[in-house]
Design an enzyme around this catalytic site. Structure first.
Site, PDB file in Angstrom:
ATOM      1  N   GLY A 119      27.598  53.684  22.298  1.00 12.25           N
ATOM      2  CA  GLY A 119      28.979  53.704  22.741  1.00 12.25           C
ATOM      3  C   GLY A 119      29.915  53.431  21.577  1.00 12.25           C
ATOM      4  O   GLY A 119      29.512  52.897  20.540  1.00 12.25           O
ATOM      5  N   CYS A 120      31.180  53.771  21.745  1.00 12.37           N
ATOM      6  CA  CYS A 120      32.143  53.607  20.651  1.00 12.37           C
ATOM      7  C   CYS A 120      32.422  52.132  20.348  1.00 12.37           C
ATOM      8  O   CYS A 120      32.300  51.691  19.200  1.00 12.37           O
ATOM      9  CB  CYS A 120      33.425  54.354  20.966  1.00 12.37           C
ATOM     10  SG  CYS A 120      34.156  53.992  22.582  1.00 12.37           S
TER      11      CYS A 120
END
Length: 306
Positions: A119-120
């Site tokens: 995920g970012c």
């Protein structure tokens, strides 16, 4: 491989899928696409999977799980999988797709049948925390608090439309139930023994992200300084093309790396107050999504751009 490897993007019409598709033009691969009218047709999707060497899943979590089950029914013809959802990021049967995580992680990705794309927000948080935990400087039970701001492009189609057509809020906190879906990923892959507090936010800009983590230096092991933290991070990421440990700056703009696949890490410290702030700056759609996917695709297919 003597022929170009074949890639099928299941969910190529979404934000991440579209960007990965565009970026694949720079790699020596063949893209297998389904007629848009049949993108949700199970038979068409299964045929595409059977024709592919690698399938990139750009789907919601439940749809991703269904796609993984579909691929498994192909038996020996099943393709390798790279999943961009949160469905498998803490699953021990999947390799976590952060090549810079630890020594040998890139080789593990290269040989894996199933890889979960990070995920970012976790990319920035784990990049800052994991080296300090592994070095024994940050106790795994330290009460970690993570603040982060992202561009609105990370919020999906509805948020993008709200900001671009309706002029969304200048700044907005969310996830205030403290149950954000990225927390288990950070908890596990940063090697933390205590669940961190994570407070995400979104700003009225399209791309970019800053993750920040405050620390009290006197609560770390040994008489640690900000310079020591910088050295640990610098040594961990030495030689890495996409993660750079940078000098302190008095101000940081979240948009500075928009369009880049790189991430910048910094230690900002007060010697007098024995406090530090760790920051990671990246593009939420670059190193935080499609850029990371391209890194993993290159590793999994043995290409030269990894």
């Amino acid at each position: 491989m003597t022929q170009k490897p074949v890639i099928f993007i299941d969910g190529e019409a979404g934000t991440t899928g579209l960007e990965i598709r565009e970026r694949l033009s720079a790699l020596p691969v063949t893209l297998f696409s389904i007629d848009p009218a049949r993108r949700k047709d199970p038979a068409a999707r299964k045929d595409a999977m059977a024709a592919a060497d690698l399938v990139v899943l750009c789907l919601p979590d439940d749809a991703s799980r269904e796609a993984v089950h579909m691929a498994a029914t192909l038996g020996d013809a099943a393709p390798r999988l790279l999943d961009a959802s949160t469905a498998y990021r803490t699953d021990p049967a999947w390799v976590y797709g952060f090549p810079e995580l630890a020594k040998g992680q890139d080789q593990a990705i290269a040989s894996a049948l199933r890889v979960s794309n990070p995920g970012c927000y976790p990319t920035g948080a784990i990049a800052l925390l994991r080296p300090l935990v592994d070095a024994g400087v940050l106790d795994a039970r330290y009460p970690v608090c993570i603040n982060a701001v992202s561009g609105y492009s990370g919020g999906g189609r509805s948020m993008i439309e709200a900001h671009e057509h309706e002029g969304g809020p200048a700044f907005e906190l969310y996830g205030l139930s403290l149950e954000h879906k990225h927390v288990p990923e950070i908890h596990q892959h940063a090697n933390l023994a205590r669940r961190p507090v994570f407070v995400p936010s979104v700003g009225h800009f399209a791309r970019g992200m800053i993750v920040s983590i405050p620390l009290h230096l006197d609560d770390l092991k040994g008489h640690i300084t900000g310079s020591d933290l910088h050295t640990i991070l610098h040594e961990h990421y030495a030689g890495q093309a996409h993660v750079r440990v940078m000098p302190h700056e008095p101000k940081l703009s979240a948009e500075a790396l928009a369009g880049s696949d790189n991430m910048e890490l910094r230690v900002h410290a007060s010697t007098q107050n024995r406090q530090a702030l760790l920051t990671a700056r990246l593009d939420n759609l670059g190193k935080g999504a499609s850029g990371a996917a391209l890194q993993n695709i290159s590793l999994m297919l043995g290409l030269n751009d990894a």
